[in-house]
Design a protein around this motif. Sequence first.
Motif, short mmCIF file in Angstrom:
data_model
loop_
_atom_site.label_atom_id
_atom_site.label_comp_id
_atom_site.label_asym_id
_atom_site.label_seq_id
_atom_site.Cartn_x
_atom_site.Cartn_y
_atom_site.Cartn_z
N ARG A 8 33.13 38.74 34.24
CA ARG A 8 32.35 38.02 35.51
C ARG A 8 31.04 37.72 34.92
O ARG A 8 30.07 37.72 36.01
CB ARG A 8 32.53 38.57 36.73
CG ARG A 8 33.88 38.91 37.25
CD ARG A 8 34.01 39.22 38.84
NE ARG A 8 35.44 39.46 39.26
CZ ARG A 8 36.25 38.56 39.50
NH1 ARG A 8 35.81 37.22 39.76
NH2 ARG A 8 37.44 38.84 40.10
N ARG A 42 33.47 36.33 30.12
CA ARG A 42 33.91 35.81 31.63
C ARG A 42 35.01 36.85 32.02
O ARG A 42 34.94 36.79 33.33
CB ARG A 42 34.84 34.40 31.24
CG ARG A 42 33.92 33.18 30.87
CD ARG A 42 33.42 32.71 32.27
NE ARG A 42 32.59 31.27 32.00
CZ ARG A 42 33.07 30.16 31.99
NH1 ARG A 42 34.40 30.06 31.75
NH2 ARG A 42 32.43 29.29 31.75
N ARG A 101 28.14 35.10 33.64
CA ARG A 101 28.01 33.66 33.52
C ARG A 101 27.62 33.53 32.03
O ARG A 101 26.51 33.74 31.42
CB ARG A 101 27.00 33.09 34.37
CG ARG A 101 26.88 31.87 34.60
CD ARG A 101 25.65 31.26 35.59
NE ARG A 101 25.72 29.89 35.61
CZ ARG A 101 24.65 29.27 36.27
NH1 ARG A 101 24.01 29.99 36.85
NH2 ARG A 101 24.64 27.70 36.26
N ILE A 103 24.44 34.28 27.11
CA ILE A 103 25.12 35.00 28.31
C ILE A 103 23.99 35.07 29.54
O ILE A 103 22.89 35.78 28.99
CB ILE A 103 25.87 35.90 27.97
CG1 ILE A 103 27.09 35.60 26.99
CG2 ILE A 103 26.59 36.84 29.06
CD1 ILE A 103 27.81 36.80 26.27
N VAL A 109 32.92 34.17 24.73
CA VAL A 109 32.88 33.64 26.09
C VAL A 109 34.05 34.38 26.71
O VAL A 109 33.63 34.49 27.91
CB VAL A 109 33.05 32.17 25.95
CG1 VAL A 109 33.24 31.49 27.01
CG2 VAL A 109 31.74 31.66 25.11
#
Length: 309
Positions: A79, A76, A81, A96, A72
């Motif tokens: 960028r 992130r 989600r 993801i 995660v």
Amino acid sequence: MSSPPQPGTWRLGRLAGVDLLIRPSLLIMGVALVVLFASRFEDRTDSNPYVLATAFVLALYVSVLIHELAHVAVARGFRMRVHSVTLHLFGGETLIEGESRTPWQELSVSIAGPLSSLAIGLACFAVEPALDGTSADVVRAVAQVNILVAIFNMLPGLPLDGGRVFRAIIWQVTGREEVGIRIAAWLGRLTAVAVVVYAFTRTDEPTFGIDVVIAVLIAWFLWQGAGDALSHAGRSARINSLDARSIGFPGATPPPNAEQLSVDLHGAELLKAMAARPAEAYALVEADGTIYGVLTARAVDEAYRAGRR
């Protein structure tokens, strides 16, 4: 705001904006692991082996969660989600949105999990000498399993993290993502067979029956995941074959007020552009603004189904 949990999952809560979910199969595997590892703690006379095994399994699940949260964090960073992290029968899964845009992005997100498991294992080995008794036993077991998880996860076969790393390397070398997917998927199926064969060679173990059941379940998970990856490779190849210039109708007159698309669009970018401006027909334009011809949604659909280049 969180979305409704996926069918067949229970929501534990949210962490950093990501849903934390579990599947009931996690509890089934938890019971099996307690029974499996209790026998390995039977030489402890100061503690109940099932209590030790339960503490170990809980610590293991926390390790799995940290493994997924590492995915995660890196996703992130790019960028991307992230919708949820799900713990299930075979470990964990991070959902993801979309696909990696580059081989480096795919490699970075994939390798983060195994590296976190390796770090947990090494950290536990580092603190274990300072402990004694029950605590030392549990920490040592957690260290060993995390190291094994890191090594197993880095095997170069999908759906393991190592398969995604291998896929990224092949993608970088060949420039074709689907080639990496196909090779890593077949390696994943070979890994599935190897897991079962290895389990059947350990007939002298007192937990032979449980070991075989777990091995078969893991092999089934790997085989299914590899099959899904092969299906994805086929879709990816068909999408990448889409090219507006070759699918379009050169010289045709676009309908009045038709949406315009660049004639140089291809693959996923072409589909995204069409999805952003849905229409039955588009005006294809060159870089200098001149009309090349017409592209129809039907022609794109037919080209995808045929997989033509």
